[in-house]
Design a protein around this motif. Structure first.
Motif, PDB file in Angstrom:
ATOM      1  N   UNK A 147     -31.835 -39.348-106.232  1.00  0.00           N
ATOM      2  CA  UNK A 147     -32.349 -40.622-106.760  1.00  0.00           C
ATOM      3  C   UNK A 147     -32.253 -41.761-105.748  1.00  0.00           C
ATOM      4  N   UNK A 148     -31.764 -41.458-104.525  1.00  0.00           N
ATOM      5  CA  UNK A 148     -31.721 -42.453-103.458  1.00  0.00           C
ATOM      6  C   UNK A 148     -30.384 -43.151-103.277  1.00  0.00           C
ATOM      7  N   UNK A 149     -29.468 -42.995-104.225  1.00  0.00           N
ATOM      8  CA  UNK A 149     -28.156 -43.632-104.068  1.00  0.00           C
ATOM      9  C   UNK A 149     -27.382 -42.971-102.930  1.00  0.00           C
TER      10      UNK A 149
ATOM     11  N   UNK B 229     -22.668 -34.896-107.521  1.00  0.00           N
ATOM     12  CA  UNK B 229     -23.102 -36.199-108.029  1.00  0.00           C
ATOM     13  C   UNK B 229     -22.480 -37.305-107.174  1.00  0.00           C
ATOM     14  N   UNK B 230     -21.676 -38.174-107.781  1.00  0.00           N
ATOM     15  CA  UNK B 230     -21.126 -39.304-107.036  1.00  0.00           C
ATOM     16  C   UNK B 230     -19.681 -39.076-106.591  1.00  0.00           C
TER      17      UNK B 230
ATOM     18  N   UNK C 200     -25.332 -48.425 -98.938  1.00  0.00           N
ATOM     19  CA  UNK C 200     -26.753 -48.262 -98.611  1.00  0.00           C
ATOM     20  C   UNK C 200     -26.932 -48.388 -97.109  1.00  0.00           C
ATOM     21  N   UNK C 201     -28.069 -47.924 -96.638  1.00  0.00           N
ATOM     22  CA  UNK C 201     -28.414 -48.077 -95.226  1.00  0.00           C
ATOM     23  C   UNK C 201     -27.770 -47.078 -94.289  1.00  0.00           C
ATOM     24  N   UNK C 202     -27.300 -45.960 -94.786  1.00  0.00           N
ATOM     25  CA  UNK C 202     -26.707 -44.946 -93.910  1.00  0.00           C
ATOM     26  C   UNK C 202     -27.817 -44.284 -93.103  1.00  0.00           C
ATOM     27  N   UNK C 203     -27.635 -44.201 -91.799  1.00  0.00           N
ATOM     28  CA  UNK C 203     -28.580 -43.495 -90.935  1.00  0.00           C
ATOM     29  C   UNK C 203     -28.132 -42.038 -90.860  1.00  0.00           C
ATOM     30  N   UNK C 204     -28.756 -41.175 -91.669  1.00  0.00           N
ATOM     31  CA  UNK C 204     -28.354 -39.780 -91.730  1.00  0.00           C
ATOM     32  C   UNK C 204     -28.815 -38.979 -90.512  1.00  0.00           C
ATOM     33  N   UNK C 205     -29.657 -39.583 -89.665  1.00  0.00           N
ATOM     34  CA  UNK C 205     -30.043 -38.926 -88.415  1.00  0.00           C
ATOM     35  C   UNK C 205     -28.953 -39.064 -87.361  1.00  0.00           C
TER      36      UNK C 205
END
Length: 128
Positions: free
Chosen positions: A18-20, A69-70, A116-121
């Motif tokens: 869901x993007x979280x 989940x979380x 938010x804003x984690x750069x998973x690359x």
């Protein structure tokens, strides 16, 4: 295979469908395990059977972590070899097909910190 030799700090980041995004940093696994073993005792299969460990066909416990989940889940996985000892190897020394199963022991579930804003690359984070 070798068994766990030391506990290391754990850093985890994940993103749900869901993007979280969630993050947990500097989890002190050593302190968690110290508290866990104050009230829990895990007997390995050869200990339950009252025998010494067979290096060739008994397994070491595995400390694992996963996200659900979380939350971050830390658990022990104990693999049991139910094949009778006398039937684990052929006379030639080759292994037979073993009957194995896993037992899981939940250590802790830690809720992640919403972010938010984690750069998973980015696969490596330099520590300050």
């Amino acid at each position: 295979m070798i068994g766990l030799q030391a506990y290391y700090p754990l850093h985890v980041r994940w993103k749900l469908k869901d993007g979280r995004e969630f993050i947990l940093e500097d989890i002190d696994v050593r302190a968690i395990m110290r508290e866990y073993f104050k009230t829990n005792d895990i007997k390995l299969p050869w200990q339950r059977e009252g025998r010494t460990k067979l290096e060739s066909s008994d397994f070491d416990p595995l400390l694992t972590h996963a996200v659900k989940d979380d939350s971050l889940i830390i658990k022990w996985v104990i693999r049991t070899n139910s094949t009778p000892i006398a039937q684990r190897f052929l006379p030639s020394g080759a292994a037979t097909k073993w009957d194995t199963s896993n037992e899981e022991y939940l250590v802790i579930a830690i809720p992640g910190r919403l972010t938010s804003g984690i750069d998973f690359n980015k696969t490596y984070e330099s520590r300050k």
